[in-house]
Each structure stands twice: as C-alpha cells, then as structure tokens.
Design an enzyme around this catalytic site. Structure first.
Site, mmCIF file in Angstrom:
data_model
loop_
_atom_site.group_PDB
_atom_site.id
_atom_site.type_symbol
_atom_site.label_atom_id
_atom_site.label_comp_id
_atom_site.label_asym_id
_atom_site.label_seq_id
_atom_site.Cartn_x
_atom_site.Cartn_y
_atom_site.Cartn_z
ATOM 1 N N CYS A 2 0.850 -1.198 0.000
ATOM 2 C CA CYS A 2 0.000 0.000 0.000
ATOM 3 C C CYS A 2 0.889 1.253 0.000
ATOM 4 C CB CYS A 2 -0.852 0.006 1.252
ATOM 5 S SG CYS A 2 -1.821 -1.496 1.426
ATOM 6 N N ARG A 27 3.353 1.570 -7.385
ATOM 7 C CA ARG A 27 3.416 0.429 -6.451
ATOM 8 C C ARG A 27 2.247 -0.516 -6.657
ATOM 9 N NH1 ARG A 27 6.231 2.091 -1.518
ATOM 10 N NH2 ARG A 27 4.791 0.939 -0.215
ATOM 11 N N TRP A 76 -3.214 -1.942 -1.638
ATOM 12 C CA TRP A 76 -2.939 -3.192 -2.352
ATOM 13 C C TRP A 76 -3.537 -4.268 -1.460
ATOM 14 C CZ3 TRP A 76 -1.076 -5.271 -6.792
ATOM 15 C CH2 TRP A 76 -0.692 -6.600 -6.769
ATOM 16 N N ASN A 102 -0.133 0.383 6.114
ATOM 17 C CA ASN A 102 0.515 -0.533 5.180
ATOM 18 C C ASN A 102 1.105 -1.639 6.031
ATOM 19 O OD1 ASN A 102 1.776 -1.787 3.070
ATOM 20 N ND2 ASN A 102 3.477 -0.333 2.939
ATOM 21 N N GLY A 103 0.786 -2.910 5.697
ATOM 22 C CA GLY A 103 1.330 -4.020 6.486
ATOM 23 C C GLY A 103 0.232 -4.995 6.861
ATOM 24 N N GLU A 485 13.693 -22.127 -15.595
ATOM 25 C CA GLU A 485 13.444 -20.718 -15.234
ATOM 26 C C GLU A 485 14.634 -19.853 -15.623
ATOM 27 O OE1 GLU A 485 11.021 -19.019 -14.599
ATOM 28 O OE2 GLU A 485 11.825 -17.175 -13.748
ATOM 29 N N LYS A 489 14.413 -16.674 -18.186
ATOM 30 C CA LYS A 489 14.858 -15.323 -17.802
ATOM 31 C C LYS A 489 15.862 -14.779 -18.818
ATOM 32 C CE LYS A 489 12.414 -14.092 -14.566
ATOM 33 N NZ LYS A 489 11.417 -14.896 -15.192
ATOM 34 N N GLU A 492 13.958 -14.003 -22.166
ATOM 35 C CA GLU A 492 12.985 -12.901 -22.209
ATOM 36 C C GLU A 492 13.625 -11.552 -21.889
ATOM 37 O OE1 GLU A 492 9.758 -13.059 -19.404
ATOM 38 O OE2 GLU A 492 10.974 -13.950 -17.850
ATOM 39 N N HIS A 508 20.983 -37.460 -25.037
ATOM 40 C CA HIS A 508 19.952 -37.953 -25.986
ATOM 41 C C HIS A 508 19.746 -36.986 -27.130
ATOM 42 C CE1 HIS A 508 19.049 -41.199 -23.236
ATOM 43 N NE2 HIS A 508 19.027 -40.321 -22.245
ATOM 44 N N LYS A 604 2.903 -8.025 -19.044
ATOM 45 C CA LYS A 604 3.006 -8.490 -17.650
ATOM 46 C C LYS A 604 1.982 -9.583 -17.387
ATOM 47 C CE LYS A 604 4.493 -8.897 -13.575
ATOM 48 N NZ LYS A 604 5.727 -9.684 -13.401
HETATM 49 C C1 AGP Z 1 7.882 -14.672 -16.456
HETATM 50 O O1 AGP Z 1 9.030 -13.853 -16.304
HETATM 51 C C2 AGP Z 1 6.952 -14.141 -17.529
HETATM 52 N N1 AGP Z 1 6.635 -12.800 -17.319
HETATM 53 C C3 AGP Z 1 5.771 -15.073 -17.808
HETATM 54 O O2 AGP Z 1 6.292 -16.333 -18.124
HETATM 55 C C4 AGP Z 1 4.774 -15.275 -16.636
HETATM 56 O O3 AGP Z 1 5.367 -16.018 -15.606
HETATM 57 C C5 AGP Z 1 3.572 -16.074 -17.181
HETATM 58 O O4 AGP Z 1 2.954 -15.294 -18.190
HETATM 59 C C6 AGP Z 1 2.557 -16.441 -16.107
HETATM 60 O O5 AGP Z 1 2.022 -15.272 -15.544
HETATM 61 P P1 AGP Z 1 1.085 -15.423 -14.235
HETATM 62 O O6 AGP Z 1 1.946 -15.959 -13.144
HETATM 63 O O7 AGP Z 1 0.604 -14.032 -13.966
HETATM 64 O O8 AGP Z 1 -0.018 -16.366 -14.580
#
Ligand code: AGP
Length: 609
Positions: A2, A27, A76, A102-103, A485, A489, A492, A508, A604
């Site tokens: 928040c 935020r 939030w 906030n908290g 992962e 990273k 992307e 393989h 996002k």
């Molecule tokens: C991860 O860095 C990406 N931004 C993307 O893979 C993300 O994790 C995926 O779209 C899932 O999003 P969500 O956790 O909001 O469902």
C-alpha cells in the site's frame, strides 16, 4: 504494498496528498482514499479502483481546498477484496480517529473479538479498521494520543506503517512503523509522511527515515520522534535525497526488476507471516475443510509453471502426494480429462490471476467437478475469485514484466502447502517438520546477506558471457525446474537463445550442439544427484563446451567458472539458486542495453490465448 501519504502545512492539503498518491501509483493498488479534519469532524473520501475515481468524488467536496492537513492511501489488498468499504482511511467507531496503514496485523482477529465484546462494530474485512478502533479504545484511558498509540502498538503484532489524525487536533500527523517503510519529509512550514520518497520529492529532499518501533508526531513547523516502548525522545539524522523522481520510485535501483530481486527476503518473510505455528506446523485455515487429494494436478504458465514443477518434488517427498504438472495451454485442450472429483485437486498458480490459459484450465477443472485451489498474488483477480479456495502470496505488486519475487513467493507458499499436507497425512518423519520450518524461517536473513555477493558475481560473469548466441541451462531433480526458469529469464530479458534441459537428457541429442560458442550454465548442488550432474559436466567439457557451475559446495571439478552460493536444506536450496539466475539474466540484459523492465513483445499479464 500500500501507499501512505500525510501532509500538514500551509498549502491546501488534499491536492498535495492526492499528488503524493499519484507518485505512488507505480506500487500498484486497487482502491484509494483521503481523510482530513474539518469543523471538528473527521471526513474520509474513498473509492474502489483508480485515483481518477477518488478525484471525481473529492471534486464534489466543498471543504477540499480549505484544510491544510490530510492523510491519503492507495491500497494493495491483503485482507478483504478491493471495495470502497475496505479502502483506507478507516475511521474509529467514535469518529475520533482516522488511520491509513501498510502491512499486516497478524493478531487482528483476536483484537477484533475483544473489541466486539466491548460493543465495537466493524464495516470492513480489514485489519486496519481493527487497529484504528484499538487505538481509540486505548485513548479512553490515556492522557493523549501518543500514550494511547504506545499501548495499542504493543498489543498489535505484525508489520505496520501507519499515519493517523485525531478529531481534536486535525492539523497534527501521528505516524509509526514496524517492519514496513515510512519516511518523514521536512519542508519549510510544512511536513510530510509517506511510504516512499516519490510521494513528496517535488516538495522537499530533506528526509528522516523512521525506524521500527518509532512514533512520529508532527505539525506544520515541528516534529518529535519517540521510541514506542517507553516514549523516550529520539534524535534523528536528517538526510538530503539526491535521487530523481524516477530513481526514487525504484528505490534507487536502476530497474524495478533489480529492486524486486532484492525484495525477495521480505517476500519470503511476508509469505511466512502467520503461517508457521511454533515450529509444529503450517497454518492454512483456508484448506482445513477440504479433503486431502490423492493426486495433485498443478497447472500454470511460464515462471509460475516452473514454480509448480519445482514444488512437485516437495509434494511427493514431504506429503507423499503424486503430482501431475501441466502447462495450462496444453491442459486446456486435452481430448479427455481423467480427473476424479473424489481424488484429484487442481492447483493453479498465477501471479496476476488473469492469465487466460490458466483461467481456462481452472474453469475446465471446475466443470469436471474437481476442487480447485488458486495461488495468486493479486487479491480479487479472476482466478482468485473463481477458484474454490485462494492462497495469496503477499508479494506486493510486481512491476517488472520478468517475474522474480513472484516466483519466490509462490515457492514459499508451495513449500508451506507441502508441509501442511504432509502434516495432515502424518507422513512427515518426527522432527523433520520442525527442521524444514526452521530452515524456511532462516531464509530471509540468510538471503538478505547473500544477495549483494550474488549480484557482484552475476555482474562479473555477465560481462564474460554476454556475447554468447546460445546457452544451455542444466539441472537435475528440483534443479531442472530452476534450469527452465534460468533459460526463460535469459531469453525474455537479453533475447539470447537459451534452453533449459534436464541434465540427464543431454546425451539424448542436445549435446550435439555443444561447442566453444555454446556455453552451459549447470546447477550442481551438493545432493544425491551431484555425481550424475558431474558426469554431464565432463561430457560437455569433452566437447570444448564452456561451463558455469552454480554450486553450494567445493565441487571436485575444474570448469571455466564456479559460482559458489549458500546451501539450503534439500530443495530449499532453490531459494539461493533462483536469485543468481535472475541477477545473471538481468546483468546480461542491462549490459546489452535491453529494456529490462519492459522486454520487447512481452506483457506483464497474458490475458489472451
Ligand atoms: C515470467 O518472467 C513471464 N513474465 C511469464 O512467463 C509469466 O510467468 C507467465 O505469463 C505467467 O504469468 P502469471 O503468473 O501471472 O499467470
């Protein structure tokens, strides 16, 4: 997280407070409000949604331009859905106090019960409304608000940054903090309180950082800081902020992603708050009425899928529950669903709670009559609302498109869930549960200490490998999920091709790609699989492949780069591996001049198929 603002001075306070909230919008929030005193009455104006909704409401208020002291808040949601009745400021039953917070007050339900017995009524689901009434109750027996605050804050356990006004002296700001940020801005004939510097940076650069256990009392021309335990006066060091507004919103970090990587210790702490019961078990009352599944289907996308894959090792090892891990966009188009409502549970994981494929998978599971649990970060999101039960990860808004602290928060919740099921099934060996819980509880402090060292090493290695055209990320067991992962990273953020692979799969086919221009990032922790991972490393070396080994012990091999990190208990070692993968990708991307927080082609939240 928040956003809190408070202003007392010579200007019209509401526009200043509103502007402060605008500078805290980054935020993330889902409701907002402003409060002030006028003609011996306290007023609050609140709205769900964005600040423009609040602005419309305020513009109809005739008092708006006359008051010179006000408090404001962007919420939030953590307790209670994002509706106006849950928005801050909250006002006490006797209308003598208004408060923004906030908290998380961990024992708010217990305090609420006591207040209800004393005749208090509540109109929201929030811990904040409980806190403001607790302070009002204590005020009845204390000479002033400062003394009442001291007593009340001794009774409230958890994290808080608060700012409040009292009807009798509406031009005086009271503020206090415990484990949540609160900063005091010192102007000329005016003073400010805020969760973060951007809220008042356009008015003053002179600040005092309040510490845990301190109470601030400020009017337009003076202020005092007291220790909340004995009200002793505290002399504070005033500092001058050199940051630009934008830098201030990132807390001084270059990017939101870097800030969010460093927030991970706090995220683990917040995720565990109220969840561990004296080392004897995990508290997940949300699930107490659900039967224990005989099979767990974990469905997610991207980073959330990797968190789920990682956790499958915990559910199988700690809770003896077989797990089927599915990519949501595959799950949703299966020809036939072999789900048994009596035995299966579908667990969907989503930071945003709005990912189309994951939401579709949830709906299909519900159509099949299967119980669904959502692990989400956004309160009131679609998945949070539609799952039978939702577990919130408390990570605060994740601004950077690349998910970092969200995965750590998901892993924290998933570890708690695995322990919870293991305890309910009584399959966790005696004493093992306490060992795991203590290891989890130790993570925030240990990770806090390790992150700066990890960042330095990531920066060094990024310069050495930034020109690679392709990368393998390899791991076995729970580290296979981390390899996936790490590759995601790097892809992307830096747009370098990277493949995450089970290390045992290299022979393989993929090993055909190894040459001096195709480096490998190998996760080699000190576990029973290390000898096998070591063989894979040797196979790569035999083909002149360059290798970074990320490890938590003195490996008995010679490779191009060995990256030493602290060790965790079993799969909890992942909490030290993950930030290294994040830092490395971040530093490669930043070194290559990429748009770290907003990588090309990415959103996002992927709310489309
Ligand atoms: C991860 O860095 C990406 N931004 C993307 O893979 C993300 O994790 C995926 O779209 C899932 O999003 P969500 O956790 O909001 O469902």
């Amino acid at each position: 997280m928040c956003g809190i603002v408070g202003y007392t001075g010579h200007r019209p306070a509401i526009p200043v407070a509103f502007e402060g909230l605008e500078h805290l919008e980054y935020r993330g929030y889902d409701s907002a409000g402003i409060g002030y005193g006028f003609q011996n009455k306290l007023e609050v104006v609140r709205s769900a949604g964005k600040l423009k909704n609040l602005s419309e409401k305020i513009s109809h208020s005739t008092t708006a331009l006359t008051v010179t002291c006000a408090i404001g808040h962007t919420r939030w949601a953590t307790h209670g859905v994002p509706e106006e009745r849950n928005a801050h400021p909250h006002i006490s039953n006797d209308k003598s106090l208004i408060l923004v917070h906030n908290g998380i007050i961990e024992n708010y339900l217990e305090i609420k019960e006591n207040l209800v017995r004393k005749g208090y009524t509540f109109h929201s689901d929030t811990d904040t409304e409980v806190l403001v009434n607790l302070i009002a109750e204590e005020r009845k027996n204390q000479p002033d608000l400062l003394h009442a605050l001291r007593i009340a804050l001794q009774k409230a356990h958890g994290a808080y940054a608060i700012c409040l006004l009292e009807r009798e002296n509406p031009e005086i700001l009271y503020a206090a903090r415990m484990a949540a940020p609160l900063i005091f801005g010192i102007g000329i004939g005016e003073n400010f309180v805020a969760s973060d510097i951007p809220a008042f940076l356009s008015y003053t650069r002179n600040v005092v950082f309040l510490e845990d256990g301190e109470i601030l009392v400020a009017d337009a021309n003076s202020y005092s800081v007291y220790r909340s335990d004995d009200l002793a006066c505290v002399q504070k060091q005033e500092q001058c902020i050199q940051w630009s507004m934008q830098a201030a919103q990132k807390g001084g970090f270059r990017h939101f992603m870097l800030k969010e990587i460093f927030e991970q210790p706090q995220v683990i702490k917040d995720g565990l708050t109220g969840r561990i019961r004296e080392w004897q078990g995990v508290v997940l009352p949300e699930l107490d009425n659900l039967t224990i599944p005989r099979r767990l289907h974990i469905v997610a996308c991207g980073t959330s899928y990797h968190a789920g894959l990682w956790s499958s090792h915990l559910f199988e090892s700690w809770a003896r529950i077989p797990v089927q891990i599915e990519i949501a966009s595959e799950f949703r188009y299966k020809e036939r669903f072999l789900l048994d409502p009596a035995e299966d549970l579908v667990l969907v994981i989503s930071q945003s709670g709005e990912t189309a494929d994951t939401l579709a998978a949830l709906r299909i599971a519900r159509e099949q009559g299967v119980t669904t649990v959502g692990i989400c970060n956004v309160v009131g999101s679609s998945i949070a609302r539609e799952a039978d039960v939702v577990l919130y990860t408390q990570a605060g808004p994740e601004i950077s498109v690349a998910s970092t602290k969200a995965m750590t928060s998901q892993m924290t919740m998933l570890a708690c869930l695995a322990i919870y099921y293991g305890e309910r099934k009584q399959v966790l060996e005696e004493g093992r549960e306490e060992k795991i819980l203590r290891a989890l509880a130790d993570l925030p402090k240990r990770l806090e200490e390790a992150l700066p060292v990890m960042h330095t090493e990531a920066k060094r290695l990024s310069r050495k490998y930034a020109q690679a055209k392709s990368f393998f990320y390899l791991g076995r067991g729970h580290c296979f999920a981390l390899a996936l992962e790490g590759a995601l990273k790097l892809k992307e953020l830096s747009y370098i091709h990277a493949e995450g692979y089970a290390a045992g799969e290299m022979k393989h086919g993929p090993i055909a790609l190894i040459d001096p221009n195709f480096p490998s990032f190998v996760i080699a922790l000190n576990d029973r699989l290390y000898p096998k991972v070591k063989s894979n490393i040797v196979e790569i070396q035999a083909r002149q492949g360059h290798i970074i080994v990320l490890t938590d012990f003195n490996v008995d091999i010679k490779v191009d780069d060995i990256w030493q990190i602290p060790s965790g208990m079993g799969a909890l070692g992942a909490f030290f591996v993950l930030p290294c993968l994040q830092f490395f990708s971040y530093e490669v991307a930043d070194y290559l001049g990429k748009d770290v927080d907003q990588p090309r082609n990415l959103a996002k939240s992927v709310t489309v198929e």
